[in-house]
Design a protein around this motif. Structure first.
Motif, PDB file in Angstrom:
ATOM      1  N   PRO A  59       0.831  -1.213   0.000  1.00  0.00           N
ATOM      2  CA  PRO A  59       0.000   0.000   0.000  1.00  0.00           C
ATOM      3  C   PRO A  59       0.863   1.261   0.000  1.00  0.00           C
ATOM      4  O   PRO A  59       1.945   1.288   0.590  1.00  0.00           O
ATOM      5  CB  PRO A  59      -0.787  -0.118   1.315  1.00  0.00           C
ATOM      6  CG  PRO A  59      -0.756  -1.567   1.651  1.00  0.00           C
ATOM      7  CD  PRO A  59       0.553  -2.088   1.148  1.00  0.00           C
ATOM      8  N   ASP A  60       0.369   2.279  -0.656  1.00  0.00           N
ATOM      9  CA  ASP A  60       1.142   3.521  -0.761  1.00  0.00           C
ATOM     10  C   ASP A  60       1.437   4.127   0.603  1.00  0.00           C
ATOM     11  O   ASP A  60       2.507   4.699   0.817  1.00  0.00           O
ATOM     12  CB  ASP A  60       0.365   4.529  -1.614  1.00  0.00           C
ATOM     13  CG  ASP A  60       0.418   4.178  -3.089  1.00  0.00           C
ATOM     14  OD1 ASP A  60       1.187   3.266  -3.453  1.00  0.00           O
ATOM     15  OD2 ASP A  60      -0.305   4.814  -3.876  1.00  0.00           O
ATOM     16  N   ILE A  61       0.490   4.002   1.527  1.00  0.00           N
ATOM     17  CA  ILE A  61       0.702   4.633   2.833  1.00  0.00           C
ATOM     18  C   ILE A  61       1.843   3.947   3.585  1.00  0.00           C
ATOM     19  O   ILE A  61       2.612   4.599   4.307  1.00  0.00           O
ATOM     20  CB  ILE A  61      -0.611   4.609   3.663  1.00  0.00           C
ATOM     21  CG1 ILE A  61      -0.459   5.492   4.888  1.00  0.00           C
ATOM     22  CG2 ILE A  61      -1.006   3.192   4.041  1.00  0.00           C
ATOM     23  CD1 ILE A  61      -1.766   5.748   5.603  1.00  0.00           C
ATOM     24  N   VAL A  62       1.984   2.625   3.379  1.00  0.00           N
ATOM     25  CA  VAL A  62       3.085   1.902   4.022  1.00  0.00           C
ATOM     26  C   VAL A  62       4.421   2.350   3.431  1.00  0.00           C
ATOM     27  O   VAL A  62       5.385   2.628   4.161  1.00  0.00           O
ATOM     28  CB  VAL A  62       2.898   0.378   3.836  1.00  0.00           C
ATOM     29  CG1 VAL A  62       4.120  -0.380   4.357  1.00  0.00           C
ATOM     30  CG2 VAL A  62       1.637  -0.094   4.537  1.00  0.00           C
ATOM     31  N   MET A  63       4.470   2.456   2.114  1.00  0.00           N
ATOM     32  CA  MET A  63       5.711   2.887   1.471  1.00  0.00           C
ATOM     33  C   MET A  63       6.043   4.341   1.833  1.00  0.00           C
ATOM     34  O   MET A  63       7.213   4.683   2.072  1.00  0.00           O
ATOM     35  CB  MET A  63       5.594   2.735  -0.047  1.00  0.00           C
ATOM     36  CG  MET A  63       6.858   3.153  -0.793  1.00  0.00           C
ATOM     37  SD  MET A  63       6.838   2.723  -2.533  1.00  0.00           S
ATOM     38  CE  MET A  63       7.067   0.959  -2.416  1.00  0.00           C
ATOM     39  N   GLY A  64       5.026   5.178   1.887  1.00  0.00           N
ATOM     40  CA  GLY A  64       5.262   6.585   2.224  1.00  0.00           C
ATOM     41  C   GLY A  64       5.840   6.742   3.618  1.00  0.00           C
ATOM     42  O   GLY A  64       6.830   7.464   3.824  1.00  0.00           O
ATOM     43  N   ILE A  65       5.252   6.062   4.596  1.00  0.00           N
ATOM     44  CA  ILE A  65       5.740   6.176   5.972  1.00  0.00           C
ATOM     45  C   ILE A  65       7.131   5.553   6.110  1.00  0.00           C
ATOM     46  O   ILE A  65       8.010   6.094   6.805  1.00  0.00           O
ATOM     47  CB  ILE A  65       4.740   5.509   6.940  1.00  0.00           C
ATOM     48  CG1 ILE A  65       3.432   6.306   6.958  1.00  0.00           C
ATOM     49  CG2 ILE A  65       5.321   5.419   8.345  1.00  0.00           C
ATOM     50  CD1 ILE A  65       2.341   5.677   7.777  1.00  0.00           C
ATOM     51  N   SER A  66       7.347   4.402   5.457  1.00  0.00           N
ATOM     52  CA  SER A  66       8.661   3.749   5.555  1.00  0.00           C
ATOM     53  C   SER A  66       9.759   4.620   4.942  1.00  0.00           C
ATOM     54  O   SER A  66      10.869   4.719   5.487  1.00  0.00           O
ATOM     55  CB  SER A  66       8.626   2.384   4.871  1.00  0.00           C
ATOM     56  OG  SER A  66       8.318   2.523   3.500  1.00  0.00           O
ATOM     57  N   LEU A  67       9.464   5.258   3.813  1.00  0.00           N
ATOM     58  CA  LEU A  67      10.464   6.151   3.209  1.00  0.00           C
ATOM     59  C   LEU A  67      10.705   7.373   4.083  1.00  0.00           C
ATOM     60  O   LEU A  67      11.841   7.845   4.203  1.00  0.00           O
ATOM     61  CB  LEU A  67       9.987   6.580   1.817  1.00  0.00           C
ATOM     62  CG  LEU A  67      10.056   5.500   0.731  1.00  0.00           C
ATOM     63  CD1 LEU A  67       9.314   5.947  -0.524  1.00  0.00           C
ATOM     64  CD2 LEU A  67      11.511   5.187   0.379  1.00  0.00           C
ATOM     65  N   PHE A 111       3.999  12.312   2.222  1.00  0.00           N
ATOM     66  CA  PHE A 111       4.855  12.018   3.370  1.00  0.00           C
ATOM     67  C   PHE A 111       6.296  12.476   3.161  1.00  0.00           C
ATOM     68  O   PHE A 111       6.987  12.792   4.137  1.00  0.00           O
ATOM     69  CB  PHE A 111       4.845  10.517   3.663  1.00  0.00           C
ATOM     70  CG  PHE A 111       3.557  10.032   4.272  1.00  0.00           C
ATOM     71  CD1 PHE A 111       3.296  10.222   5.619  1.00  0.00           C
ATOM     72  CD2 PHE A 111       2.613   9.400   3.494  1.00  0.00           C
ATOM     73  CE1 PHE A 111       2.104   9.783   6.179  1.00  0.00           C
ATOM     74  CE2 PHE A 111       1.418   8.948   4.041  1.00  0.00           C
ATOM     75  CZ  PHE A 111       1.162   9.152   5.388  1.00  0.00           C
ATOM     76  N   VAL A 112       6.785  12.480   1.928  1.00  0.00           N
ATOM     77  CA  VAL A 112       8.227  12.645   1.718  1.00  0.00           C
ATOM     78  C   VAL A 112       8.630  14.008   1.151  1.00  0.00           C
ATOM     79  O   VAL A 112       9.824  14.257   0.955  1.00  0.00           O
ATOM     80  CB  VAL A 112       8.769  11.536   0.785  1.00  0.00           C
ATOM     81  CG1 VAL A 112       8.554  10.160   1.396  1.00  0.00           C
ATOM     82  CG2 VAL A 112       8.113  11.617  -0.582  1.00  0.00           C
TER      83      VAL A 112
END
Length: 247
Positions: free
Chosen positions: A97-105, A195-196
Motif C-alpha cells: 500500500p502507498d501509505i506503508v511505502m510513504g511512511i517507511s520512506l 509524506f516525503v
C-alpha cells in the motif's frame, strides 16, 4: 458492460464539461467560456507546481528506466543465489500500500538525515517506479530468443556489445513503455509524495489536493481536463508501443 463504462467515464465527462461553464459557484450551466483556462494560465502557483511535477516525473522515470532495464537484464541473463527471492521482492514493493511505502520512506529519510524536499521526493518516486520498469522489461526479455545472444557471443561480441546492439534495440518498446508508465505514476502520486516532500517543494497533485479541500474551483476542473487529455495521449502511445512489441 455499457453501465460499467458509463459509471467510469460520466464523472470525467461532467468534469470536462463544467470546465467550460460560465458559472463559478453554481453547477447550473450558464454558458460556454474559456476564461477558466485563461485564468489557469495566469495562476503562477499552479503552473510552478505543474512544472515541478513534470521535472520530478521526467527525472524519476528516466532514472527508474535506466536502473530497471539493467536490473531486468541481470535477472534474465545471470544466475545467482537468491535470484527468485529477489524477483519476488519486486512484486512485494508493487503490492505494498502507498501509505506503508510513504511512511517507511519518511522514516528512512529521517534516520539518514536527508532533508525533505526535492531530493527525498525524487528518490521516493524512483523507488516506487523501479519495480514497474523491471517487470515490464523482464516480460519482454522472457520471450526473447536466447540463440541470438549466443550466436553474437560466438562471433566475438562482448557483453556490452550484446547489450547495446541486440538486447536494447529488441527491448526498446518495453523500455519506452516502462518510461511512460513511470512518468504517469509519478505525475499521479499523492499519498507517498505527501509524506516525503517538504514545504520548499510542491508538486501538482498535492497542490490540487490542498485546493479541493476548500471547494472545487473552475480552474481545477480546467487543469484536471488538461491532465486527463495528456494521460489519454500517453495511454494511446503506450498501447501503440505494446502492439509493436507483440509483432
Amino acid at each position: 458492460m455499457f453501465s460499467v463504462y458509463a459509471f467510469l467515464y460520466i464523472p470525467i465527462v461532467i468534469l470536462i464539461v463544467y470546465s467550460f461553464n460560465q458559472s463559478k459557484y453554481s453547477l447550473e450551466w450558464k454558458g460556454f467560456t474559456l476564461k477558466w483556462y485563461e485564468s489557469l494560465a495566469g495562476n503562477s502557483m499552479l503552473i510552478d507546481a505543474a512544472l515541478n511535477s513534470v521535472l520530478i516525473g521526467v527525472l524519476s522515470a528516466t532514472s527508474a528506466t535506466i536502473l530497471g532495464t539493467l536490473g531486468a537484464v541481470v535477472l534474465y541473463r545471470y544466475r545467482f543465489r537468491g535470484k527468485k527471492s529477489l524477483y519476488s521482492m519486486i512484486y512485494i514493493v508493487i503490492m505494498s500500500p502507498d501509505i506503508v511505502m510513504g511512511i517507511s520512506l519518511l522514516v528512512l529519510f529521517v534516520v539518514v538525515h536527508i532533508e525533505l524536499g526535492f531530493t527525498s521526493l525524487l528518490m521516493s518516486h524512483i523507488t516506487f517506479n523501479l519495480p514497474f520498469v523491471i517487470v515490464t522489461v523482464f516480460s519482454r526479455l522472457s520471450g526473447f530468443d536466447n540463440a541470438v545472444i549466443e550466436a553474437a557471443k560466438d562471433l566475438g561480441a562482448g557483453e556490452f556489445t550484446v547489450f547495446r546492439k541486440i538486447i536494447l534495440p529488441m527491448t526498446l518498446p518495453a523500455v519506452v513503455s516502462g518510461w511512460l508508465l513511470s512518468f504517469t505514476l509519478s505525475m499521479d502520486d499523492v499519498i507517498i509524495s505527501f509524506f516525503v516532500t517538504g514545504p520548499s517543494f510542491e508538486i501538482l497533485p498535492l497542490r490540487i489536493y490542498s485546493m479541493v479541500r476548500l471547494g472545487v474551483k473552475p480552474e481545477v476542473n480546467a487543469l484536471c481536463a488538461i491532465i486527463f487529455m495528456v494521460s489519454l495521449l500517453m495511454v494511446i502511445a503506450s498501447q501503440i508501443l505494446i502492439k509493436e512489441r507483440r509483432r
